[in-house]
Design a protein around this motif. Sequence first.
Motif, short mmCIF file in Angstrom:
data_model
loop_
_atom_site.label_atom_id
_atom_site.label_comp_id
_atom_site.label_asym_id
_atom_site.label_seq_id
_atom_site.Cartn_x
_atom_site.Cartn_y
_atom_site.Cartn_z
N MET A 1 65.13 -25.16 6.32
CA MET A 1 64.09 -25.84 5.76
C MET A 1 62.70 -25.56 6.18
N VAL A 2 61.84 -25.27 5.28
CA VAL A 2 60.43 -24.95 5.85
C VAL A 2 59.78 -25.87 6.59
N SER A 3 59.24 -25.37 7.90
CA SER A 3 58.48 -26.33 8.62
C SER A 3 57.18 -26.32 8.22
N VAL A 4 56.51 -27.63 8.55
CA VAL A 4 55.06 -27.76 8.01
C VAL A 4 54.00 -26.85 8.56
N THR A 5 54.39 -26.35 9.83
CA THR A 5 53.46 -25.48 10.51
C THR A 5 53.57 -24.18 9.78
N SER A 6 54.77 -23.68 9.32
CA SER A 6 54.62 -22.30 8.58
C SER A 6 53.89 -22.47 7.27
N LEU A 7 53.96 -23.51 6.49
CA LEU A 7 53.41 -23.79 5.45
C LEU A 7 51.68 -23.49 5.72
N PHE A 8 51.32 -23.87 6.98
CA PHE A 8 49.79 -23.83 6.98
C PHE A 8 49.35 -22.35 7.71
N ALA A 9 50.34 -21.22 7.51
CA ALA A 9 50.12 -19.96 8.01
C ALA A 9 48.79 -19.44 7.47
N PRO A 10 48.30 -19.49 6.29
CA PRO A 10 47.05 -19.20 5.81
C PRO A 10 45.92 -19.55 6.53
N VAL A 11 45.89 -20.64 7.29
CA VAL A 11 44.90 -21.46 7.86
C VAL A 11 45.13 -21.43 9.34
N GLU A 12 46.12 -20.65 9.75
CA GLU A 12 46.72 -21.04 11.12
C GLU A 12 45.51 -20.72 12.26
N SER A 13 44.72 -19.64 11.90
CA SER A 13 43.69 -19.24 12.92
C SER A 13 42.37 -20.31 12.83
N ASP A 14 42.50 -20.80 11.63
CA ASP A 14 41.22 -22.01 11.26
C ASP A 14 41.61 -22.97 12.09
N LEU A 15 42.81 -23.60 11.93
CA LEU A 15 43.27 -24.75 12.80
C LEU A 15 43.17 -24.62 14.44
N GLN A 16 43.57 -23.30 14.90
CA GLN A 16 43.35 -23.23 15.97
C GLN A 16 41.70 -23.32 16.82
N VAL A 17 40.86 -22.70 15.83
CA VAL A 17 39.48 -22.96 16.11
C VAL A 17 39.06 -24.63 16.16
N LEU A 18 39.57 -25.09 14.96
CA LEU A 18 39.44 -26.61 14.92
C LEU A 18 39.85 -27.49 16.17
N VAL A 19 40.95 -27.27 16.56
CA VAL A 19 41.31 -27.91 17.86
C VAL A 19 40.60 -27.89 19.09
N GLU A 20 40.00 -26.63 19.21
CA GLU A 20 39.09 -26.31 20.40
C GLU A 20 37.70 -27.02 19.92
N ASN A 21 37.24 -26.89 18.70
CA ASN A 21 36.07 -27.53 18.51
C ASN A 21 36.03 -29.11 18.65
N LEU A 22 37.10 -29.82 18.30
CA LEU A 22 37.17 -31.24 17.99
C LEU A 22 36.79 -31.89 19.75
N LYS A 23 37.48 -31.09 20.43
CA LYS A 23 37.40 -31.30 22.16
C LYS A 23 35.80 -31.35 22.27
N ASN A 24 35.22 -30.25 21.99
CA ASN A 24 33.70 -30.03 22.26
C ASN A 24 33.04 -31.06 21.59
#
Length: 323
Positions: free
Chosen positions: A1-24
């Motif tokens: 079964m495909v995991s939801v995280t693998s679906l987000f592969a096209p925006v994986e690096s965007d999401l990493q930036v997002l998590v850091e930005n949210l804390k800031n």
Amino acid sequence: MVSVTSLFAPVESDLQVLVENLKNLVGAKHPILYAAAEHLFGAGGKRIRPAIVLLLARAVSTGTDILPQHRRLAEITEMIHTASLVHDDVVDESDVRRGVPTVHSSFGNRVAVLAGDFLFAQSSWYLANLDNLTVVKLLSEVIMDLAEGEIQQGLNRFDTDLTLEAYLDKSYYKTASLIANSAKSVGVLSGLPNHQLDNLYAYGRSLGLAFQIVDDILDFTGSSEVLGKPAGSDLKSGNLTAPVLFALQEKPYLRGLIEREFAEASDFEQALDLIHQSEGIAKSRELANQQVQQAIACLEDLPASESQKALVELGNYVLRRVY
């Protein structure tokens, strides 16, 4: 079964930036609010809502990078969602969410209410700074809808006359409005024509409704470990969802159990049995399936890309959770 995280592969690096930005972005001046924010954005959420925003932004921006405003919109979407969860957990008196202690169980109710308010205020401030009045209107409406959904749910507890239409309205307010309006906002920021904006909105609305219906099915079919709360907890608190409303049409005895609010010792177990014996769960699956097919149809005019494919697959992923 495909995991939801693998679906987000096209925006994986965007999401990493997002998590850091949210804390800031939260950058709370008070240590306890900062601790609450760290706790919220560090928790292992799936980040589905900002991922949808980023995938849509990539799907409509073929050949060019996404705009800084798209990134900020994804961050605002997650802030609004998180603020609503903090308040929901206080209202529902939930001690755990996704296996992590809730803000109010870690910091107390007063801090939880203030942390939710603070996140709503922060998201509004960043929203205003996008300098796009249409987007401000779309996402301000979401914040009103979230409150409206909570109020409707509170007023309709143990109400066996609740219609499926009213349930879908409440589900729109509580879940789909944020996805629909942030999806449409992606198109507004990209300057898309009205018919495409309508399609983006309709995609988010149908996907959001499917999400909620699936969550409501899992409340009866999932294990406590997966749900992070006891099975049937919505029903126990008087929140009647699609499986219950369908079951009520078949099992008249269920009505009495709900109306007396499970006063007798065996009432709640009996109610669960009746729901499982009925077509309630199967009909709810069918309802979720209809919403997913409608959502996927709204993506047809987007150019083929990895992001567009992921958005289609996301609809299928939602359904696979209950099949």
